[in-house]
Design a protein around this motif. Structure first.
Motif, PDB file in Angstrom:
ATOM      1  N   ARG A  78       0.826  -1.197   0.000  1.00 38.37           N
ATOM      2  CA  ARG A  78       0.000   0.000   0.000  1.00 38.37           C
ATOM      3  C   ARG A  78       0.872   1.264   0.000  1.00 38.37           C
ATOM      4  N   SER A  90      -3.983  -0.999  -3.345  1.00 40.85           N
ATOM      5  CA  SER A  90      -4.783  -1.151  -2.132  1.00 40.85           C
ATOM      6  C   SER A  90      -5.797  -2.284  -2.267  1.00 40.85           C
ATOM      7  N   ASP A  91      -6.437  -2.384  -3.435  1.00 42.83           N
ATOM      8  CA  ASP A  91      -7.415  -3.452  -3.662  1.00 42.83           C
ATOM      9  C   ASP A  91      -6.750  -4.827  -3.640  1.00 42.83           C
ATOM     10  N   LYS A  94      -5.936  -5.661  -0.028  1.00 42.93           N
ATOM     11  CA  LYS A  94      -7.135  -6.081   0.709  1.00 42.93           C
ATOM     12  C   LYS A  94      -7.528  -7.509   0.332  1.00 42.93           C
TER      13      LYS A  94
END
Length: 333
Positions: A78, A90-91, A94
């Motif tokens: 990130r 970021s996706d 996650k």
């Protein structure tokens, strides 16, 4: 980067358009054409450098995913920058974090299943071995009728124990898997307590235990009558089994706008401090557990209460007794 067909086509198209544009401008003014050609070269170099940077970032993402697949769950890609690439990072992070958590849960469930199967096999091994020995003895012709009847009764007792164990395990598995739909019934707590006491009336009478109940008529509970009664019976049974002959067991209930509380207490032998944090774990047997105890009853009771937005707590002092406190909350936020 240049091996990519899209990049190659872009470069060829850009060079063709830049050359054509420069040639047209040169027919008007050679100096302007030179400037236009220089600007086209700078733009092409800038586009290639930017594309190279993006390819490096994408390569880092690829290496990150390979590391996650290899089990390196501590990596973090990130950043605090803005843009589509940062959002993609970021996706991906996650998603990788979610997959890591699911993997850990699956590993935990697998370990738990292995331990549960080991405990179940251990619980079944003892009565099965006993029945096999007694079955061999029953085949002897010299066995007296009295002994034959004794062995037959013992086999029946062991079979009943196995049946109870299997039934309890199936119930517990269904509760944990969420396969049981608990009814929401408006139940009078006094009715629940009467069912509980009636079921255990014979052991209570044999031990000459004195019961003290303080359950008002106007105390109600929203729960599944059948399952909640079974959970209370399991807790009450534990108190009866660990009470001294001639001892006392108390039951009281109160209601407030937040929850309905039921307490079941005894003045028996109590629970050792080392056992107290584990008594609601399945197959756990404390130091004072009887030989017939399996360690399922309290675990099942807790699962039933938790599944109906409640909880159960226990306080105990060795030699002074034990108190179970059940709270069933009226609303869950």
């Amino acid at each position: 980067m240049l091996r990519n067909r899209e990049i190659g086509r872009f470069v060829l198209l850009f060079v063709f358009l830049a050359t054509a544009g420069t040639a047209i401008v040169c027919t008007i003014s050679p100096a302007a054409g030179a400037v236009a050609g220089g600007m086209a070269a700078v733009l092409l170099l800038t586009a290639l450098l930017f594309t190279r940077w993006r390819y490096r970032e994408i390569s880092r993402l690829s290496e990150y995913l390979q590391g996650i697949c290899a089990g390196q769950d501590s990596l973090d890609i990130r950043d605090s920058a803005e843009g589509e690439l940062s959002i993609l990072k970021s996706d991906i992070y996650k998603m990788a974090l979610m997959l890591t958590e699911k993997t850990q849960l699956l590993t935990k469930d697998k370990r738990y299943l292995a331990e549960a199967l080991s405990d179940i096999s251990h619980q079944l091994k003892t009565p099965l071995t006993s029945m096999m020995v007694m079955t061999d003895l029953l085949s002897e012709r010299t066995l007296t009728p009295e002994k034959r009847m004794e062995f037959t009764d013992n086999i029946r007792t062991q079979l009943e124990r196995i049946e109870w164990l299997v039934t309890s395990l199936l119930k517990l598995s269904k509760i944990d898997a969420g396969a049981i739909e608990f009814k929401e019934q408006h139940v009078q707590v006094k009715d629940l307590i009467n069912r509980m006491i009636f079921t255990m009336s014979i052991p209570v009478e044999l031990r000459e235990i004195e019961l003290k109940t303080n359950v008002p008529e106007d105390v109600y509970l929203v729960c599944d009558l059948h399952w909640t009664a079974e959970a209370l019976i399991n807790i009450f049974k534990n108190c009866v089994e660990h009470s001294r002959p001639g001892g006392h067991i108390g039951v009281d209930a109160v209601e407030n706008p937040i929850y309905t509380q039921i307490r079941i207490w005894d003045d028996g032998e109590g629970i050792d401090k080392e056992d107290l944090p584990h008594i609601f774990e399945r197959f756990y047997r404390g130091k004072n557990a009887s030989d017939e105890s399996v360690g399922i009853g309290l675990a099942m009771a807790r699962s039933i209460f938790v599944s109906q937005h409640g909880n159960v707590q226990v306080k105990s002092q060795p030699g002074l007794g034990t108190c179970f406190t059940i709270r069933m909350y009226k609303q869950v936020i």
